[in-house]
Design a protein around this motif. Structure first.
Motif, short mmCIF file in Angstrom:
data_model
loop_
_atom_site.label_atom_id
_atom_site.label_comp_id
_atom_site.label_asym_id
_atom_site.label_seq_id
_atom_site.Cartn_x
_atom_site.Cartn_y
_atom_site.Cartn_z
N UNK A 344 0.82 -1.22 0.00
CA UNK A 344 0.00 0.00 0.00
C UNK A 344 0.85 1.26 0.00
N UNK A 345 2.15 1.11 0.24
CA UNK A 345 3.09 2.23 0.33
C UNK A 345 2.65 3.26 1.37
N UNK A 346 2.22 2.76 2.49
CA UNK A 346 1.91 3.65 3.61
C UNK A 346 2.35 2.99 4.91
N UNK A 347 2.02 3.62 6.02
CA UNK A 347 2.43 3.12 7.33
C UNK A 347 1.27 2.44 8.03
N UNK A 348 1.53 1.23 8.50
CA UNK A 348 0.53 0.49 9.29
C UNK A 348 1.21 0.07 10.58
N UNK A 349 0.82 0.70 11.67
CA UNK A 349 1.47 0.43 12.95
C UNK A 349 0.85 -0.79 13.61
N UNK A 350 1.70 -1.76 13.91
CA UNK A 350 1.26 -3.00 14.54
C UNK A 350 1.41 -2.86 16.06
N UNK A 351 0.32 -2.65 16.76
CA UNK A 351 0.38 -2.40 18.20
C UNK A 351 0.60 -3.67 19.00
N UNK A 352 0.71 -4.82 18.31
CA UNK A 352 1.13 -6.04 18.97
C UNK A 352 2.65 -6.12 19.07
N UNK A 353 3.31 -5.27 18.33
CA UNK A 353 4.78 -5.18 18.36
C UNK A 353 5.19 -4.36 19.58
N UNK A 354 6.07 -4.89 20.40
CA UNK A 354 6.43 -4.19 21.64
C UNK A 354 7.09 -2.83 21.38
N UNK A 355 7.78 -2.69 20.26
CA UNK A 355 8.40 -1.40 19.95
C UNK A 355 7.32 -0.34 19.74
N UNK A 356 6.31 -0.67 18.96
CA UNK A 356 5.22 0.26 18.69
C UNK A 356 4.39 0.49 19.96
N UNK A 357 4.05 -0.59 20.66
CA UNK A 357 3.20 -0.48 21.84
C UNK A 357 3.83 0.34 22.95
N UNK A 358 5.13 0.14 23.18
CA UNK A 358 5.79 0.85 24.27
C UNK A 358 6.11 2.30 23.93
N UNK A 359 6.21 2.59 22.63
CA UNK A 359 6.56 3.94 22.21
C UNK A 359 5.34 4.84 22.04
N UNK A 360 4.19 4.25 21.73
CA UNK A 360 2.97 5.03 21.53
C UNK A 360 2.45 5.55 22.88
N UNK A 361 2.19 6.84 22.94
CA UNK A 361 1.70 7.43 24.19
C UNK A 361 0.27 7.93 24.08
N UNK A 362 -0.27 8.02 22.86
CA UNK A 362 -1.69 8.34 22.73
C UNK A 362 -2.19 7.99 21.32
N UNK A 363 -3.45 7.57 21.26
CA UNK A 363 -4.13 7.31 19.99
C UNK A 363 -5.63 7.25 20.25
N UNK A 364 -6.41 7.58 19.25
CA UNK A 364 -7.88 7.55 19.36
C UNK A 364 -8.38 8.32 20.58
N UNK A 365 -7.72 9.43 20.91
CA UNK A 365 -8.18 10.26 22.00
C UNK A 365 -7.84 9.77 23.39
N UNK A 366 -7.09 8.68 23.48
CA UNK A 366 -6.74 8.11 24.77
C UNK A 366 -5.23 8.04 24.96
N UNK A 367 -4.77 8.20 26.20
CA UNK A 367 -3.36 7.99 26.50
C UNK A 367 -3.11 6.48 26.56
N UNK A 368 -1.94 6.07 26.10
CA UNK A 368 -1.64 4.65 25.99
C UNK A 368 -0.26 4.38 26.56
N UNK A 369 0.14 3.10 26.51
CA UNK A 369 1.49 2.70 26.94
C UNK A 369 1.77 3.06 28.38
N UNK A 370 2.91 3.67 28.65
CA UNK A 370 3.31 3.99 30.02
C UNK A 370 2.43 5.05 30.65
N UNK A 371 1.67 5.78 29.83
CA UNK A 371 0.81 6.85 30.36
C UNK A 371 -0.61 6.37 30.65
N UNK A 372 -0.91 5.15 30.29
CA UNK A 372 -2.28 4.65 30.43
C UNK A 372 -2.69 4.54 31.89
#
Length: 372
Positions: A344-372
């Motif tokens: 698709x030549x775009x970015x698809x973030x896999x939130x099952x990947x620990x790198x993505x999950x631990x680095x993401x701090x907010x999405x869909x209006x909610x705080x995530x990861x270490x800030x959850x």
């Protein structure tokens, strides 16, 4: 997808989050890249170099952000950039998320998706994305050069017909990435180097670089699961200050690098301890913005405390902007490439990947990861 690279507006920041080299690579993957006018000027990257790499140069900041899918920055957006934020945008930067939780809540409320690169997990496959390592390495090197410039004596032993100058004594407090590079740099410049760390296991690394490890009697462990130094007990702090005070009395230059993620930096040197140091001694406090390792230290300032020069600088990597930008830009590219979908030549973030999950701090209006 459109990737936009703003000019950094944080005071004294000279770096840029993408170089012409990484811009060319983004474009080869099918992205459209916009770069704000003069974004790379302070790092030595001219607008024309970005144009030749295929980027569009945008003069209006609002126009740069408008319609962008991904924003790449050195630091999180400042309040003056808040009006540019749009729901659905992905922002990638050093957010200092653990220290700025209110701002993180704001980014979540604006319906943005934010990845805080300082939270990259310390695992082998994430090493090439680790901005803390790349920037701290340069900062440790720059800290020694900054201290040497302020010091009124030479570092190496010099034997001349007029007499012999003994080598200067340098003490590095904290033997993480920055500290180890500071040890190596001071040693290469000919100083006698000493180092201290709350993790006894780093002694071998210190000695392999030619430093002498300053012992603090200890039977406790102060290392977190990520390999970083953690908080110490009151009893250890008392023993540590005694050992440091003894070393300071014969030290010409000190580099302090001790930080605890999400918490104030430990106080390692008091004003009273400074008074016992040799005349003309210099201290470079790399933790000045996080509470400071040195009592009285001020970030971004060189001040005199009890007759000693104390230089507070928490952003030393910005003193080497060409090198620091090159490494930071490569870290970001490597991070984004893990989410790249060639079909698709775009970015698809896999939130099952620990790198993505631990680095993401907010999405869909909610705080995530270490800030959850």
């Amino acid at each position: 997808m459109i990737i936009s690279i703003p000019r950094e507006r944080r005071r004294h920041e000279t770096r840029v989050a993408a170089t012409p080299e990484t811009v060319k690579e983004y474009i080869s993957l099918g992205f459209t890249v916009r770069v704000e006018k003069n974004a790379g000027k302070l790092s030595g990257f001219a607008d024309e170099a970005y144009r030749q790499a295929g980027a569009e140069i945008i003069e209006d900041p609002a126009g740069l952000w408008q319609g962008a899918d991904v924003i790449i920055k050195i630091w999180a957006p400042l309040p003056e950039e808040d009006s540019y934020l749009a729901p659905g945008q992905t922002i990638i930067a050093n957010f200092q998320a653990l220290e700025n939780r209110e701002r993180m809540a704001f980014f979540a409320a604006r319906q943005t998706t934010c990845f805080a690169l300082e939270l990259i997990p310390r695992i082998s496959r994430a090493q090439n994305m680790d901005i803390l390592t790349s920037q701290s390495n340069l900062a440790g090197y720059k800290a020694v050069l900054t201290g040497v410039e302020a010091l009124k004596k030479a570092l190496p032993m010099m034997m001349t017909a007029a007499g012999t100058i003994p080598p200067a004594k340098v003490l590095i407090l904290g033997a993480g990435v920055a500290g180890l590079q500071a040890i190596a740099t001071a040693k290469r410049l000919g100083a006698q180097v000493f180092a201290s760390d709350v993790r006894p296991g780093v002694r071998e690394q210190v000695e392999s670089l030619g430093g002498r490890f300053v012992e603090v009697e200890n039977d406790e462990t102060f290392e977190d699961t990520g390999g970083y130094a953690g908080e110490t007990s009151a009893a250890y702090q008392k023993r540590q200050q005694k050992a440091i005070a003894e070393q300071l009395r014969k030290t010409d230059l000190v580099i302090t690098t001790a930080l605890i993620p999400g918490k104030p930096a430990p106080r390692l040197i008091t004003a009273e301890m400074l008074s016992d140091m040799p005349e003309g001694a210099v201290i470079v406090d790399m933790a000045a913005a996080a509470g400071s390792n040195v009592e009285g230290s001020k970030d971004g300032q060189s001040i005199c405390i009890n007759g000693k020069t104390v230089i507070g600088d928490s952003n030393l990597a910005a003193g080497l902007p060409a090198s620091a930008s090159t490494l930071f830009a490569r870290n970001v590219f490597n991070f984004l490439k893990t989410a790249y979908n060639p079909e698709t030549k775009n970015l698809i973030f896999d939130f099952a990947d620990e790198i993505i999950a631990q680095t993401c701090i907010c999405k869909n209006g909610e705080q995530t990861g270490v800030l959850k």
